[in-house]
Design an enzyme around this catalytic site. Structure first.
Site, mmCIF file in Angstrom:
data_model
loop_
_atom_site.group_PDB
_atom_site.id
_atom_site.type_symbol
_atom_site.label_atom_id
_atom_site.label_comp_id
_atom_site.label_asym_id
_atom_site.label_seq_id
_atom_site.Cartn_x
_atom_site.Cartn_y
_atom_site.Cartn_z
ATOM 1 N N GLY A 129 3.527 -6.516 -3.556
ATOM 2 C CA GLY A 129 2.931 -5.530 -4.453
ATOM 3 C C GLY A 129 1.552 -6.011 -4.880
ATOM 4 N N LYS A 165 6.126 -8.710 -25.479
ATOM 5 C CA LYS A 165 6.267 -7.925 -24.249
ATOM 6 C C LYS A 165 6.875 -6.579 -24.611
ATOM 7 C CE LYS A 165 5.918 -8.464 -19.656
ATOM 8 N NZ LYS A 165 5.020 -9.282 -18.836
HETATM 9 P P1 NAD Z 1 4.397 -4.903 -8.316
HETATM 10 O O1 NAD Z 1 5.403 -3.933 -8.823
HETATM 11 O O2 NAD Z 1 3.048 -4.426 -7.936
HETATM 12 O O3 NAD Z 1 4.988 -5.679 -7.030
HETATM 13 C C1 NAD Z 1 6.305 -6.110 -6.943
HETATM 14 C C2 NAD Z 1 6.748 -5.864 -5.509
HETATM 15 O O4 NAD Z 1 8.038 -6.440 -5.328
HETATM 16 C C3 NAD Z 1 6.882 -4.372 -5.158
HETATM 17 O O5 NAD Z 1 6.203 -4.097 -3.946
HETATM 18 C C4 NAD Z 1 8.377 -4.184 -5.040
HETATM 19 O O6 NAD Z 1 8.733 -3.166 -4.103
HETATM 20 C C5 NAD Z 1 8.809 -5.548 -4.555
HETATM 21 N N1 NAD Z 1 10.212 -5.847 -4.731
HETATM 22 C C6 NAD Z 1 11.045 -5.516 -5.761
HETATM 23 N N2 NAD Z 1 12.270 -5.984 -5.526
HETATM 24 C C7 NAD Z 1 12.219 -6.663 -4.347
HETATM 25 C C8 NAD Z 1 13.156 -7.384 -3.582
HETATM 26 N N3 NAD Z 1 14.427 -7.526 -3.969
HETATM 27 N N4 NAD Z 1 12.763 -7.953 -2.415
HETATM 28 C C9 NAD Z 1 11.498 -7.817 -1.996
HETATM 29 N N5 NAD Z 1 10.549 -7.130 -2.681
HETATM 30 C C10 NAD Z 1 10.923 -6.561 -3.834
HETATM 31 O O7 NAD Z 1 4.324 -6.065 -9.413
HETATM 32 P P2 NAD Z 1 3.200 -7.194 -9.543
HETATM 33 O O8 NAD Z 1 2.228 -6.782 -10.569
HETATM 34 O O9 NAD Z 1 2.754 -7.595 -8.192
HETATM 35 O O10 NAD Z 1 4.064 -8.366 -10.192
HETATM 36 C C11 NAD Z 1 4.983 -9.117 -9.408
HETATM 37 C C12 NAD Z 1 5.695 -10.131 -10.299
HETATM 38 O O11 NAD Z 1 4.740 -11.021 -10.869
HETATM 39 C C13 NAD Z 1 6.458 -9.529 -11.479
HETATM 40 O O12 NAD Z 1 7.592 -10.309 -11.760
HETATM 41 C C14 NAD Z 1 5.477 -9.660 -12.633
HETATM 42 O O13 NAD Z 1 6.103 -9.697 -13.897
HETATM 43 C C15 NAD Z 1 4.841 -10.978 -12.301
HETATM 44 N N6 NAD Z 1 3.512 -11.128 -12.871
HETATM 45 C C16 NAD Z 1 2.547 -10.221 -12.581
HETATM 46 C C17 NAD Z 1 1.276 -10.389 -13.117
HETATM 47 C C18 NAD Z 1 0.163 -9.440 -12.796
HETATM 48 O O14 NAD Z 1 -0.998 -9.780 -13.054
HETATM 49 N N7 NAD Z 1 0.449 -8.272 -12.217
HETATM 50 C C19 NAD Z 1 1.013 -11.461 -13.978
HETATM 51 C C20 NAD Z 1 2.022 -12.394 -14.244
HETATM 52 C C21 NAD Z 1 3.286 -12.202 -13.689
#
Ligand code: NAD
Length: 364
Positions: free
Chosen positions: A183, A80
């Site tokens: 998100g 990562k």
């Molecule tokens: P993203 O940044 O698009 O979305 C995250 C959302 O969470 C944002 O809208 C942000 O404003 C919100 N957020 C942050 N802190 C918050 C809080 N305290 N309360 C409420 N909302 C809050 O990220 P993503 O790509 O949607 O990923 C989300 C999670 O899933 C992350 O932990 C990421 O590591 C994990 N993940 C993502 C993927 C992927 O394909 N994108 C794959 C595996 C794991």
């Protein structure tokens, strides 16, 4: 804090600290394991409170990728990257070119893709400097592009499976789900849950993302600090990690926790805290592998969307095997999953089997 004595250091193979004054890049690339193949895992850009928080994130996330890739049966190890965001180093093409050069210097030991704070467009810039990148724009019906809809699909299927196991419900009609963070993954997940008849409660700290969810779907919005404690059947954390703690767990009201966020448990003991409260925890890296499955297939250049979908549809059976073993042994699901992942890593490649064959054998 030193690296080797760091509580999250887990015999990581290597750590690479990168800084480039010209672009403002400051990053850590953590390679946890290459036992099953090159270390694959996304690049996160985040404003950390301090350097130690960034190191902690890189160490935990890279180990999580080793486990995630192993259980998903992918021929990749775990790594990562975290880019330390700051007002002094705003997002810019040069920042991602510089990051791309750092990835290139590792000569294929680490393959990057997008994660929180990093987009498909950013990866396109990284690609100008290195071939060791995935999550690039899709062409035709071949695998590729933004992995988040695939992550959401895997989490959705896992929620159905967990609801069946815990609530004895065959569908999600009327099942209430609280989604933390709407998100990339969270919003896609909400769409799938709504289409399946679930009732949604959401929170987000980003007003634009919240507005989009509210405009598109019938959601109940609650303030971010209240979301974890919503009176719902399922809690789906889709924001950041370290949210399931000795402080939050006693106050949860959901019977199932199943979401996309990486490292939801603050510590491994928190898995036992959930079990003791009778809450079914679907281990994050077991169910959020949809994105890396797409990214891996794209990187290997072998697959079309249908094959990615078919592989993601196997996530529920992996979760079911883990839940079954947890019920039989009384061990928390997170520890069952960790042990399984370590067994796959330890036996992978040893007898000439592929990671997929070993994973299938051990999860059957
Ligand atoms: P993203 O940044 O698009 O979305 C995250 C959302 O969470 C944002 O809208 C942000 O404003 C919100 N957020 C942050 N802190 C918050 C809080 N305290 N309360 C409420 N909302 C809050 O990220 P993503 O790509 O949607 O990923 C989300 C999670 O899933 C992350 O932990 C990421 O590591 C994990 N993940 C993502 C993927 C992927 O394909 N994108 C794959 C595996 C794991």
């Amino acid at each position: 804090m030193g690296v080797f004595s760091h509580p999250e250091f887990d015999r990581h193979e290597s750590l690479h600290y990168v800084q480039d004054p010209a672009s403002g890049l400051m990053a850590i690339i953590a390679i946890h394991s290459t036992a099953l193949g090159p270390a694959a895992g996304g690049c996160r850009r985040w404003q950390y409170a301090n350097d130690d928080d960034a190191l902690t994130d890189a160490l935990r996330l890279s180990r999580g990728m080793t486990y995630k890739n192993a259980i998903a049966g992918l021929p990749f190890g775990g790594g990562k990257a975290v880019i330390l965001a700051s007002d002094l180093a705003p997002k810019s093409p040069e920042l991602f070119r510089s990051f791309g050069r750092a990835v290139a210097a590792l000569d294929g030991r680490y393959i990057t893709a997008e994660d929180v704070g990093v987009s498909v467009d950013d990866m396109r810039i990284v690609q100008e400097e290195t071939q060791y990148v995935s999550g690039l724009p899709q062409s035709g019906d071949s695998a590729g592009g933004d992995p988040s809809p695939w992550t959401a699909l895997g989490v959705f299927l896992a929620i159905k499976s967990a609801v069946r196991a815990k609530l004895r419900r065959e569908d999600l009609e009327g099942v209430s789900v609280a989604v933390q963070g709407v998100g990339h993954v969270g919003l896609h997940l909400c769409r799938l849950l709504h289409a399946a008849g679930a009732r949604l409660t959401v929170a987000d700290v980003n007003g634009d993302n919240l507005r989009q969810a509210r405009e598109e779907l019938p959601v109940t919005v609650v303030p971010p600090p209240d979301l974890l404690y919503a009176d719902v059947d399922v809690l789906a954390p889709c924001a950041l990690g370290n949210i399931l703690t000795s402080v939050t767990i006693p106050k949860l009201r959901a019977s199932v926790v199943a979401g996309a966020a990486n490292n939801q448990l603050a510590t491994a003991i928190d898995g036992k805290r959930l079990t003791d409260r009778g809450i079914l925890y679907a281990p994050d890296y077991v169910i959020n592998s949809g994105g890396i499955i797409s990214v891996a297939r794209e990187y290997l250049g072998q697959s079309c969307e249908d094959e990615v979908r078919a592989e993601i549809e196997r996530i529920p059976e992996r979760l079911e095997a883990i839940v079954k073993e947890a019920e039989e042994t009384g061990e928390p699901t997170n520890l069952v999953a960790d042990k399984l992942a370590r067994r796959i890593v330890a036996s992978g490649n040893a007898d000439g089997s592929t990671a997929g064959q070993v994973s299938n054998r051990l999860i059957a």
